[in-house]
Design an enzyme around this catalytic site. Sequence first.
Site, PDB file in Angstrom:
ATOM      1  N   ASP A 264       7.837 -72.409  16.094  1.00  0.00           N
ATOM      2  CA  ASP A 264       7.388 -73.234  17.222  1.00  0.00           C
ATOM      3  C   ASP A 264       8.646 -73.834  17.860  1.00  0.00           C
ATOM      4  O   ASP A 264       9.511 -74.370  17.165  1.00  0.00           O
ATOM      5  CB  ASP A 264       6.451 -74.326  16.677  1.00  0.00           C
ATOM      6  CG  ASP A 264       5.906 -75.256  17.750  1.00  0.00           C
ATOM      7  OD1 ASP A 264       4.665 -75.355  17.862  1.00  0.00           O
ATOM      8  OD2 ASP A 264       6.693 -75.899  18.448  1.00  0.00           O
ATOM      9  N   HIS A 267       9.941 -77.323  16.753  1.00  0.00           N
ATOM     10  CA  HIS A 267       9.995 -77.688  15.339  1.00  0.00           C
ATOM     11  C   HIS A 267      11.373 -77.670  14.692  1.00  0.00           C
ATOM     12  O   HIS A 267      11.492 -77.483  13.485  1.00  0.00           O
ATOM     13  CB  HIS A 267       9.036 -76.797  14.548  1.00  0.00           C
ATOM     14  CG  HIS A 267       7.602 -77.152  14.786  1.00  0.00           C
ATOM     15  ND1 HIS A 267       6.567 -76.664  14.041  1.00  0.00           N
ATOM     16  CD2 HIS A 267       7.043 -77.974  15.700  1.00  0.00           C
ATOM     17  CE1 HIS A 267       5.418 -77.164  14.485  1.00  0.00           C
ATOM     18  NE2 HIS A 267       5.689 -77.956  15.500  1.00  0.00           N
ATOM     19  N   HIS A 291       5.238 -69.918  18.927  1.00  0.00           N
ATOM     20  CA  HIS A 291       4.519 -70.982  19.633  1.00  0.00           C
ATOM     21  C   HIS A 291       5.430 -71.490  20.740  1.00  0.00           C
ATOM     22  O   HIS A 291       6.438 -72.126  20.455  1.00  0.00           O
ATOM     23  CB  HIS A 291       4.202 -72.154  18.688  1.00  0.00           C
ATOM     24  CG  HIS A 291       2.910 -71.992  17.950  1.00  0.00           C
ATOM     25  ND1 HIS A 291       2.388 -72.978  17.136  1.00  0.00           N
ATOM     26  CD2 HIS A 291       2.014 -70.973  17.929  1.00  0.00           C
ATOM     27  CE1 HIS A 291       1.221 -72.561  16.643  1.00  0.00           C
ATOM     28  NE2 HIS A 291       0.987 -71.355  17.095  1.00  0.00           N
ATOM     29  N   ASP A 299       9.376 -83.461  18.905  1.00  0.00           N
ATOM     30  CA  ASP A 299       8.320 -82.455  19.020  1.00  0.00           C
ATOM     31  C   ASP A 299       7.186 -83.003  19.890  1.00  0.00           C
ATOM     32  O   ASP A 299       6.076 -83.224  19.430  1.00  0.00           O
ATOM     33  CB  ASP A 299       7.816 -82.127  17.608  1.00  0.00           C
ATOM     34  CG  ASP A 299       6.775 -81.032  17.601  1.00  0.00           C
ATOM     35  OD1 ASP A 299       6.740 -80.246  18.567  1.00  0.00           O
ATOM     36  OD2 ASP A 299       5.991 -80.966  16.632  1.00  0.00           O
ATOM     37  N   ASP A 331       1.517 -73.638  22.564  1.00  0.00           N
ATOM     38  CA  ASP A 331       1.204 -74.831  21.775  1.00  0.00           C
ATOM     39  C   ASP A 331       1.781 -76.074  22.432  1.00  0.00           C
ATOM     40  O   ASP A 331       2.925 -76.429  22.200  1.00  0.00           O
ATOM     41  CB  ASP A 331       1.712 -74.676  20.337  1.00  0.00           C
ATOM     42  CG  ASP A 331       1.205 -75.793  19.436  1.00  0.00           C
ATOM     43  OD1 ASP A 331       0.321 -76.564  19.880  1.00  0.00           O
ATOM     44  OD2 ASP A 331       1.689 -75.914  18.298  1.00  0.00           O
TER      45      ASP A 331
HETATM   46  C1  RNT Z   1       1.952 -78.946  14.792  1.00  0.00           C
HETATM   47  C2  RNT Z   1       1.957 -77.462  14.988  1.00  0.00           C
HETATM   48  C3  RNT Z   1       0.595 -76.849  15.152  1.00  0.00           C
HETATM   49  C4  RNT Z   1      -0.333 -77.660  16.015  1.00  0.00           C
HETATM   50  C5  RNT Z   1      -1.629 -76.966  16.353  1.00  0.00           C
HETATM   51  C6  RNT Z   1      -2.629 -77.902  16.942  1.00  0.00           C
HETATM   52  O1  RNT Z   1       3.200 -79.481  14.823  1.00  0.00           O
HETATM   53  O2  RNT Z   1       2.789 -77.109  16.042  1.00  0.00           O
HETATM   54  O3  RNT Z   1       0.743 -75.542  15.603  1.00  0.00           O
HETATM   55  O4  RNT Z   1       0.281 -78.047  17.215  1.00  0.00           O
HETATM   56  O5  RNT Z   1      -2.106 -76.306  15.263  1.00  0.00           O
HETATM   57 ZN    ZN Z   2       2.852 -75.023  16.722  1.00  0.00          ZN
END
Ligand code: RNT
Ligand code: ZN
Length: 424
Positions: A264, A267, A291, A299, A331
Amino acid sequence: MPTSKQVSAAYKLAQQAYADLGVDTEKAIKAALNIPISLHCWQADDVRGLETPKTGLTASGTMATGSYPGRARNGDEMRSDLDQVLKLLPGEQRLNLHAFYAETGTDIVDRDEIEPQHFARWLGWAKSHKIGLDFNPTYFNHEKANSGFTLSDADKNIRKFWINHAKASRHIAESFAKTLGTPSVINHWVPDGAKDAPADRYAPRERLAESYDTIFADKSVNTKLCVDAVEGKLFGIGSEEYVVGSQEFYSNYALSRDKVLCLDLGHYHPTESVADKVSAHLQFHKKLLLHTSRPIRWDSDHVVILDDAVRNLFLEIARGDSWDRVYVALDFFDASLNRLAAYVIGARSTRQAILLGLLDPTKLIQGAENSGRPHERLALMELTRSLPWGAVWDELCQRDKVPAGADWLKEVASYESSVLSKRV
Ligand code: RNT
Ligand code: ZN
């Protein structure tokens, strides 16, 4: 706003400009339209879910800020908003559901007991749009997540509950895949972690690995249909000091258990580049789930824009020709602006970054590098920023019969006045 004739004329010029650099825009348009982007359902309702609201829950990692009017308040409103969004997006889309968007009517069904039938309406909606569904167990916003731990909780019964939730979720993902004829990617993210320095960093990680092993030991689920992914992170709200499922944890877990690793964009430490991580992971991992998000200082999950982080990510996929090794999902969640526009901006910029990757004159740039002309490499990389890719994008939209440029704003405005403004 350009007329359709103007779009075509501008495209012709752009096509030539790219051809001069050895890039086939026709090929790029086709490929860019065919790469699925999984729309996260949770921008529509600010990650609230459809369960009967409970009080006394601790914040567990996800938080949308803002109070722009028009939030979807039930499944029908969410689907109606998403209908509208789909009309404004070019290319192939999927929908990414979270378990707490189950629709159980008047029955109260806890997360360890959810079944495919509780997603029948979502499934019907997906069928009518001919799109695939992805899934996520929801390990947050629940009294059994109040300790800050779920799959790694010290309490065996808490772990068991979440393990059963995950097992139930995998059957749901599998049933989506069977019905829709396309594999369902199920992403596991747990908020587990500690606000302050724990005295034991080892045991929770040991328990997390054990819990996942128990979940994935369910061999009745066909992993060709239910594609499991795991997502780590650096820190979260309430887990500032220690995150059980850190990057190292999940990278090793996914590799040793043949799972998909999810990266992500929000992250990591702000100076880390996810784009740079892709080619490192792909030497070992078969597939990655991406993501796209936009972290601002943390974040924060702002709406995705075409910034360098997103652009560079897909440039890397293009330069490594790794398109069939990544799943792309959105996301972000921002409650401070029109939520339909948030979807359209985020999904369109993600696809623009994909297109930019496909339009990259990689051969030319790598040629400069390989023949020892780093100044040429740099100059060509800079040139790609000002090439007429916007004309190619407009043509892509026109071919897929969605508004080019910012013409979609009119549709969002009329939906806002006829539908969203009535939600009070
Ligand atoms: C959380 C993650 C996760 C969520 C979703 C809602 O830090 O990024 O992917 O954002 O599952
Ligand atoms: Zn995510």
